[in-house]
Design an enzyme around this catalytic site. Structure first.
Site, PDB file in Angstrom:
ATOM      1  N   HIS A  72      30.569 121.975  17.259  1.00 23.43           N
ATOM      2  CA  HIS A  72      29.722 122.666  18.411  1.00 23.43           C
ATOM      3  C   HIS A  72      28.176 122.254  18.090  1.00 23.43           C
ATOM      4  CE1 HIS A  72      32.950 125.457  19.446  1.00 23.43           C
ATOM      5  NE2 HIS A  72      32.667 124.760  20.364  1.00 23.43           N
ATOM      6  N   ARG A 103      37.029  94.656  32.290  1.00 22.00           N
ATOM      7  CA  ARG A 103      37.945  94.504  31.736  1.00 22.00           C
ATOM      8  C   ARG A 103      39.370  95.023  32.640  1.00 22.00           C
ATOM      9  NH1 ARG A 103      34.643  96.688  27.274  1.00 22.00           N
ATOM     10  NH2 ARG A 103      34.867  95.194  25.323  1.00 22.00           N
ATOM     11  N   GLU A 122      35.715  83.673  22.001  1.00 20.57           N
ATOM     12  CA  GLU A 122      36.409  84.995  21.127  1.00 20.57           C
ATOM     13  C   GLU A 122      36.766  84.201  19.933  1.00 20.57           C
ATOM     14  OE1 GLU A 122      37.474  88.266  23.745  1.00 20.57           O
ATOM     15  OE2 GLU A 122      38.464  86.689  24.437  1.00 20.57           O
ATOM     16  N   ASN A 129      33.212  90.940  19.688  1.00 24.30           N
ATOM     17  CA  ASN A 129      34.310  91.773  18.852  1.00 24.30           C
ATOM     18  C   ASN A 129      35.416  90.871  18.114  1.00 24.30           C
ATOM     19  OD1 ASN A 129      32.548  93.622  20.084  1.00 24.30           O
ATOM     20  ND2 ASN A 129      34.044  94.158  21.837  1.00 24.30           N
ATOM     21  N   CYS A 135      29.107  89.531  25.781  1.00 26.11           N
ATOM     22  CA  CYS A 135      29.603  90.871  26.251  1.00 26.11           C
ATOM     23  C   CYS A 135      30.204  91.839  25.293  1.00 26.11           C
ATOM     24  CB  CYS A 135      30.721  90.713  27.435  1.00 26.11           C
ATOM     25  SG  CYS A 135      31.872  89.942  27.044  1.00 26.11           S
TER      26      CYS A 135
HETATM   27  C1  PEP Z   1      35.142  91.062  22.724  1.00 21.65           C
HETATM   28  O1  PEP Z   1      36.295  90.760  21.962  1.00 21.65           O
HETATM   29  O2  PEP Z   1      33.967  91.015  22.258  1.00 21.65           O
HETATM   30  C2  PEP Z   1      35.524  91.600  23.966  1.00 21.65           C
HETATM   31  C3  PEP Z   1      34.320  91.671  24.726  1.00 21.65           C
HETATM   32  O3  PEP Z   1      36.652  91.770  24.462  1.00 21.65           O
HETATM   33  P1  PEP Z   1      37.619  93.035  24.164  1.00 21.65           P
HETATM   34  O4  PEP Z   1      36.609  94.093  23.141  1.00 21.65           O
HETATM   35  O5  PEP Z   1      37.959  93.808  25.268  1.00 21.65           O
HETATM   36  O6  PEP Z   1      38.700  92.740  23.389  1.00 21.65           O
HETATM   37 MG    MG Z   2      38.045  90.280  23.118  1.00 18.66          MG
END
Ligand code: PEP
Ligand code: MG
Length: 556
Positions: free
Chosen positions: A190, A292, A416, A439, A487
């Site tokens: 809270h 996505r 990626e 990511n 991204c």
């Molecule tokens: C990523 O891997 O950085 C990405 C944008 O895709 P996701 O996070 O959906 O795997």
């Molecule tokens: Mg990804």
């Protein structure tokens, strides 16, 4: 935790903002003598009646406060009013009274509920503070003491407490409460909810907070979660002022993405469906850098028809008819399993058949999705780019690029997997643009599961190895004269965004909440500074050193 005068205490940052001022410690405990003097009724029925009266009075007081509070403050007070009169809680008190005197019976009943709430986890676990607050108030009523509460500061102060209950936080006046610091509580407590609503800088879960003394000067940084004791007053005031100016710049940033020397860096939004796209379209973004699509179908067991997919995609494209949208084809698998697409029982799903790989033995799945995306693009008139996730080879990029271009759309691939960064120049012979998913690129570069909290130091996007792969990819884009965006979450970090721009990234796509902070930060630095920061970060030994080196160049 032992604290020296100049120690910095740390906790979970909840509401950003820098505040400097004297501490006011709020002690919400009851007077132990009053409790010790109390004689509970011997008769269980009489004791229960006394409990009923006290609980009703506590509930009524909460309701009265709710009537004069606003927004979430009113909501939390009303919830506490209900909890004080809860039938289950009363039932537990009644049962306990067969064995225990009243105060013990109340305490045991509250602890029983605390145990239940904790086992439920999440938001319910955070509500245990409310239960303990109710106990203190009920006991105060029983023993004839005033209900405990937070003192009203007579001068602007940093309010420090073990944790604040709804009734304490709901009456807070931002004019005299400079910041909130609590020893317990998490980001959904809270204290956090109300601090966010009132815009008061706040740090929770600060070990040793109650070791602070009323009157001592502290500097609270709600963005990083630090409480510095006895800071240099001039330095502290400068930081408060700088923070105020920065916050104003963030609030008033209206785009488009530009560095201070006018260099364009597109600021784009990440969206998940029609509603999130509509919301993002109201913000100062030049388009969507990542839609996505798999998030639209997470709970589905059957593949949606082309018609249904067209409708779903059109809903996300339509709000950006005056801008452009990068649609990502299904990234099902691993952390995003979708019943109709993913392979069951893989030994290692992160390295398994996910993303574009799902089309290897099921090409119709990708074809039907591309048909639906093309139909949605035609229907809405939105400029639509399409990219594939989890691309590992140039052949994959070429085949995907052909399938997308056949449908009259612009084709790209996500970077990626390290192989696609290393061969970015050849990928760009096959497609029109690249978008780096930092990511996953971090996960696969560092061989560290992105979900593993104990490996977070490895999956930190400031890892120099990750930055090196970004540099290679951006350089390929520059040579080919084609856009290369980011991204992944890295784009949402204002400082890292500048470094990415310095590496040659042409667009940054992020969650809606990050748009203004990133845009405002980009506007404060030149391209030369970004390049210098990128060079310093690349040369650093680890993420912390990379961040510090970049900060020195970018923040001065
Ligand atoms: C990523 O891997 O950085 C990405 C944008 O895709 P996701 O996070 O959906 O795997
Ligand atoms: Mg990804």
């Amino acid at each position: 935790m032992v604290t020296d005068q100049h120690d910095a205490l740390t906790g979970t940052p909840v509401v950003p903002g820098v505040a400097h001022g004297p501490v006011l410690v709020a002690r919400t405990d009851l007077d132990p003598d009053a409790v010790a003097r109390y004689r509970a009724p011997d008769d269980a029925d009489e004791a229960l009646a006394a409990y009923d009266d006290a609980a009703a009075a506590v509930s009524k007081a909460f309701t009265a406060r709710a009537a004069s509070a606003h927004g979430s403050a009113a909501g939390v007070l009303t919830a506490s009013a209900g909890l004080a009169k809860d039938k289950g809680l009363r039932g537990a008190v009644k049962t306990n009274l067969a064995q225990q005197p009243l105060l013990d019976a109340v305490h045991a009943a509250i602890e029983q509920f605390v145990g239940v709430f904790e086992s439920m986890g999440g938001l319910m676990a955070e509500r245990t503070t409310d239960l303990r607050d109710i106990e203190r108030r009920v006991v105060a009523r029983l023993v004839g003491e005033p209900e405990p509460g937070v003192p009203v500061p007579d001068a602007p102060s940093v309010l420090v407490a073990e944790d604040l209950a709804p009734a304490d936080t709901a009456g807070l006046d931002p004019a005299v409460v400079l910041a909130l610091v609590t020893e317990r509580g998490g980001p959904t407590s809270h204290t956090a909810i109300i601090a966010r609503q009132l815009g008061i800088p706040c740090v929770v879960g600060v070990a040793g907070a109650l070791g602070l003394s009323s009157g001592e000067q502290v500097l609270v940084d709600g963005a990083v979660g630090t409480i510095e004791r006895g800071p240099d007053p001039d330095d502290a005031e400068q930081r408060v002022e700088r923070d105020r100016v920065e916050r104003e710049a963030v609030a008033s940033w209206t785009g488009p993405g530009r560095l201070s020397d006018g260099t364009a860096v597109k600021v784009l939004a990440n969206v998940a469906d029609g509603p999130s796209s509509e919301k993002s379209a109201d913000g100062p973004v030049e388009g969507v850098g990542l839609f996505r699509t798999e998030l639209c179908f997470l709970g589905r067991t059957e593949e949606p028809s082309v018609e249904e997919q067209t409708e779903v995609y059109a809903a996300a494209l339509r709000p950006f008819a005056d801008r452009y949208v990068v649609v990502r084809t299904l990234d099902a698998g691993s952390d995003k399993p979708i019943a109709f697409a993913t392979h069951d029982g893989e030994e290692n799903p992160a390295l398994g058949v996910r993303g574009l790989r799902l089309s290897f033995d099921n090409p119709g799945l990708l074809d039907r999705q591309l048909d639906a995306i093309a139909a949605a693009a035609k229907e809405t008139g939105t400029e639509t780019w399409v990219m594939a996730p989890m691309v590992a080879t140039v052949q994959e990029a070429a085949a995907f690029g052909e399938a997308v271009r056949e449908r009259g759309l612009k084709a790209g691939v996500m970077v990626e997997i390290p192989s696609s960064a290393l061969l970015a120049h050849r990928m760009l012979e096959a497609v029109d643009f690249l978008s780096i998913g930092t990511n996953d690129l971090t996960q696969y570069t560092m061989a560290a599961d992105r979900m593993a909290t104990d490996l977070a130091h490895l999956t930190d996007p400031w890892q120099p190895a990750l930055l090196q792969l970004v540099a290679i990819t951006a350089e390929a884009g520059r040579t080919a004269g084609k856009p290369v965006g980011v991204c992944g979450e890295a784009a949402a970090d204002p400082l890292l965004a500048c470094v990415l721009a310095g590496l040659g990234i042409t667009s940054l796509s992020m969650a809606a909440a990050a748009v203004k902070p990133v845009g405002a930060r980009l506007a404060t630095v030149t391209h030369q500074q970004c390049e210098d920061a990128a060079e310093a970060a690349l040369a650093a030994a680890d993420p912390a050193a990379a961040r510090a080196a970049a900060a020195e160049v970018l923040l001065g």
